[in-house]
Motif scaffolding. Structure first.
Motif, PDB file in Angstrom:
ATOM      1  N   VAL A  73     -62.168   0.746  -6.176  1.00  0.00           N
ATOM      2  CA  VAL A  73     -61.779   0.080  -7.420  1.00  0.00           C
ATOM      3  C   VAL A  73     -62.312  -1.353  -7.427  1.00  0.00           C
ATOM      4  O   VAL A  73     -62.822  -1.835  -8.441  1.00  0.00           O
ATOM      5  CB  VAL A  73     -60.242   0.097  -7.587  1.00  0.00           C
ATOM      6  CG1 VAL A  73     -59.828  -0.762  -8.772  1.00  0.00           C
ATOM      7  CG2 VAL A  73     -59.752   1.524  -7.772  1.00  0.00           C
ATOM      8  N   VAL A  92     -58.521   4.439 -13.289  1.00  0.00           N
ATOM      9  CA  VAL A  92     -59.510   3.407 -13.581  1.00  0.00           C
ATOM     10  C   VAL A  92     -60.640   3.990 -14.413  1.00  0.00           C
ATOM     11  O   VAL A  92     -60.813   5.204 -14.497  1.00  0.00           O
ATOM     12  CB  VAL A  92     -60.065   2.781 -12.285  1.00  0.00           C
ATOM     13  CG1 VAL A  92     -58.987   1.986 -11.578  1.00  0.00           C
ATOM     14  CG2 VAL A  92     -60.644   3.848 -11.376  1.00  0.00           C
ATOM     15  N   VAL A 113     -52.404  -0.252 -15.578  1.00  0.00           N
ATOM     16  CA  VAL A 113     -53.802   0.116 -15.335  1.00  0.00           C
ATOM     17  C   VAL A 113     -54.193   1.277 -16.249  1.00  0.00           C
ATOM     18  O   VAL A 113     -55.284   1.293 -16.826  1.00  0.00           O
ATOM     19  CB  VAL A 113     -54.023   0.482 -13.855  1.00  0.00           C
ATOM     20  CG1 VAL A 113     -55.412   1.057 -13.654  1.00  0.00           C
ATOM     21  CG2 VAL A 113     -53.821  -0.736 -12.966  1.00  0.00           C
ATOM     22  N   GLY A 129     -65.132  -3.568 -10.088  1.00  0.00           N
ATOM     23  CA  GLY A 129     -65.076  -4.937 -10.569  1.00  0.00           C
ATOM     24  C   GLY A 129     -66.352  -5.700 -10.232  1.00  0.00           C
ATOM     25  O   GLY A 129     -66.902  -6.427 -11.063  1.00  0.00           O
ATOM     26  N   VAL A 157     -58.365  -4.638 -10.766  1.00  0.00           N
ATOM     27  CA  VAL A 157     -58.903  -4.055 -11.990  1.00  0.00           C
ATOM     28  C   VAL A 157     -59.482  -5.134 -12.886  1.00  0.00           C
ATOM     29  O   VAL A 157     -59.201  -6.321 -12.716  1.00  0.00           O
ATOM     30  CB  VAL A 157     -57.808  -3.268 -12.753  1.00  0.00           C
ATOM     31  CG1 VAL A 157     -57.407  -2.038 -11.967  1.00  0.00           C
ATOM     32  CG2 VAL A 157     -56.611  -4.149 -13.041  1.00  0.00           C
ATOM     33  N   ARG A 158     -60.352  -4.712 -13.831  1.00  0.00           N
ATOM     34  CA  ARG A 158     -60.943  -5.644 -14.778  1.00  0.00           C
ATOM     35  C   ARG A 158     -60.458  -5.294 -16.158  1.00  0.00           C
ATOM     36  O   ARG A 158     -60.583  -4.139 -16.554  1.00  0.00           O
ATOM     37  CB  ARG A 158     -62.466  -5.579 -14.742  1.00  0.00           C
ATOM     38  CG  ARG A 158     -63.087  -5.993 -13.417  1.00  0.00           C
ATOM     39  CD  ARG A 158     -62.766  -7.410 -13.076  1.00  0.00           C
ATOM     40  NE  ARG A 158     -62.038  -7.402 -11.799  1.00  0.00           N
ATOM     41  CZ  ARG A 158     -62.203  -8.269 -10.805  1.00  0.00           C
ATOM     42  NH1 ARG A 158     -63.045  -9.263 -10.897  1.00  0.00           N
ATOM     43  NH2 ARG A 158     -61.492  -8.187  -9.711  1.00  0.00           N
TER      44      ARG A 158
END
Lengths: 339, 339
Positions: free
Chosen positions: B255, B286, A255, B259, A286-287
């Motif tokens: 998180v 992130v 990440v 997204g 996550v993206r």
DNA sequence: CTGAAAGCGCTTACAG
DNA sequence: CTGAAAGCGCTTACAG
């Protein structure tokens, strides 16, 4: 009100304490009718065995130990341990076996705790995690005679039983997949070099590269934190011949890598493919979502616990390879751009 | 070789077992010279007390219990527990007190475990987490007389001692900050509604909105998973009057929200500000990094453990409010766009 | 200051 | 099938 003892039961049932003991422990020596009567009375007056008394008479502690030697700082971010513990518990609590948990700083403290637990009859056995290369805990446990299951292997177990995942074949399949996508420069961001499975993964990575007749992979070792994962990623991506794919030894570092790629203007997965060890909710959230090497960690814990319980029951326990981790492809890996 | 007992020490020292016991426990009844001689011998022959024998003579178990009632699925993603446990351990292991850990499905199982532990003298006390509204565990623990420290409060503790963070003032400060940035439509994605701190946070959120003369906040309750965090976010952002800021009860949901915002083409923080409870490595990793309400969770655990140990020593323990969570501003919050 | 003894609540040979 | 008794390793009044 005072806690009832077998003496109280014996008095009510009009039998001796010995008979009560036999009945309660399902030992021969009492008639079925008497046994039932005793069991009923015990239940009625809410009798519970006194562990101390049992233990003093040589019975088991009915507890097993788990010691985790990691700095608190790193512990919080390890999804591994809670998942592993929940797996352990599923096996243990079904058998009314308690889990003693301790967090220590290093192996010396850990060994001291094993010795004390064993001397004090606090535990019947232990589950040992984070197998190191030339692990000093192994000979100590062998010498103590403390029943132990090592999580890790197959090497370095000595005479102890272990359970391990086939990390090597998992790494191999990840490399195969990346190569099939056209990647030729593949790097690794590894965990603590002293851990046995770090070495296994790195060796497997290099073997897979060689098998595909590709140059050795660059591998950077870390302490599993996001910071070190980020630094390693920056270093790898700052080279002229930067890798097009990186395999990370945990999800936190992967990440962090997404953030670094973003800050460097490198698109994932167009310009960089990322594979993360240990699938987790995080990897999926996550993206882009992370392609992951997934282990069933609770099952892993359950197997370790089952093996330890079997060993305590006097059954012979063979070292065992657990199911292989699976590669779960998500959005962080893609075919390499034809330059 | 057999484990040495106080009998062995007594024989070597030429004194009675009683004298040995007094010497080893720092009780009056032996001369200083004798005490030293006994201590030396005990050390030489590697004597360790037999816990079972001590316990049978009425001594403490020197163990405390912690039971976690969460499904395994959710457990893995809770950074909270490992951090909390590492804090507990710091206090406990300094005092050679062991931690018994159990993972159960619900409060009935949890209560059964408390009863068994207490009846069996396995633990001297327990630390109780996840205080619910009208928590059925509280009266049971009161009635058992099992020393307990509740993590939560200040309401619903009954006669038990508790330690809690001032979540209300933390939420209040977060709202103040968001309002100062120009936000007027603020929503909440809350955790399990049965948990007391969920209610405290939600009530505080509404109170802060009212204080600022803003309309009530929309609040959606969840089970803390990323999926439910994502659904709640989609629902909130699909409205014509969508909020410009959302406060999440954990980092995993926040998180997930990143997204969702990305998939809906909503820019964070330009079009949406996000605040997450419980700072974590994840929140910092992130992109954008999350503005967080940070608690010192290991300290929280350490305080709970210290309070329990004090109670076991017979000191009176007052319920205590721990340090307030701090708002850490990062990149996920920004001044609202002037439309 | 020290010794001899009882007792904690079980288990387990040993007799009947 | 059952009872009486010893023993596990400590602690703690109770005498000296």
């Amino acid at each position: 009100m005072k806690r009832p003892t077998i003496g109280d039961i014996a008095a009510r049932a009009g039998v001796s304490k010995g008979a009560v003991s036999y009945a309660l422990n399902n030992q021969p020596g009492v008639s079925e009718a008497t046994r039932q009567r005793i069991l009923t009375i015990a239940d009625q007056i809410g009798w519970q065995p006194n562990r101390a008394a049992k233990a003093l008479s040589g019975a088991r502690a009915d507890a097993v130990g788990l010691i985790i030697a990691r700095p608190a700082r790193v512990l919080g971010l390890e999804q591994f341990f809670m998942a592993f513990i929940s797996g352990l518990e599923a096996e243990l609590s079904a058998r009314q076996v308690a889990l003693m948990l301790q967090v220590v700083h290093d192996h010396d403290e850990e060994i001291a705790a094993y010795k004390r637990w064993w001397a004090e009859h606090r535990v019947d056995g232990v589950i040992v995690v984070d197998l190191h290369i030339d692990d000093i805990r192994v000979p100590v446990l062998e010498q103590l005679g403390l029943p132990s299951i090592i999580v890790g292997g197959p090497d370095g177990l000595g005479s102890l039983a272990g359970v391990w995942a086939d990390d090597a074949s998992a790494v191999s399949s990840a490399v195969d997949y990346l190569v099939a996508l056209g990647h030729r420069r593949i790097a690794g961001v590894a965990g603590l070099p002293s851990l046995q499975h770090t070495r296994i993964r790195t060796v497997a990575l290099q073997a897979a590269m060689k098998r595909h007749k590709l140059p050795r992979a660059q591998v950077i070792e870390t302490d599993y934190t996001g910071e070190q994962g980020a630094s390693a990623t920056r270093a790898l991506l700052s080279q002229p011949d930067r890798p097009s794919a990186i395999i990370y030894d945990n999800d936190v570092m992967a990440v962090a890598a997404l953030g670094v790629a973003h800050e460097m203007g490198i698109d994932v997965p167009r310009d960089l493919s990322i594979v993360a060890w240990d699938d987790s909710p995080l990897s999926q959230l996550v993206r882009p979502a992370l392609t992951a090497l997934a282990r069933d960690i609770p099952a892993y814990g359950a197997h370790a616990a089952a093996m330890l319980l079997a060993q305590l029951d006097g059954r012979t326990v063979e070292p065992m390879q657990d199911v292989a981790p699976r590669l779960i492809a998500r959005a962080s890996t893609a075919r390499v751009r034809t330059a």
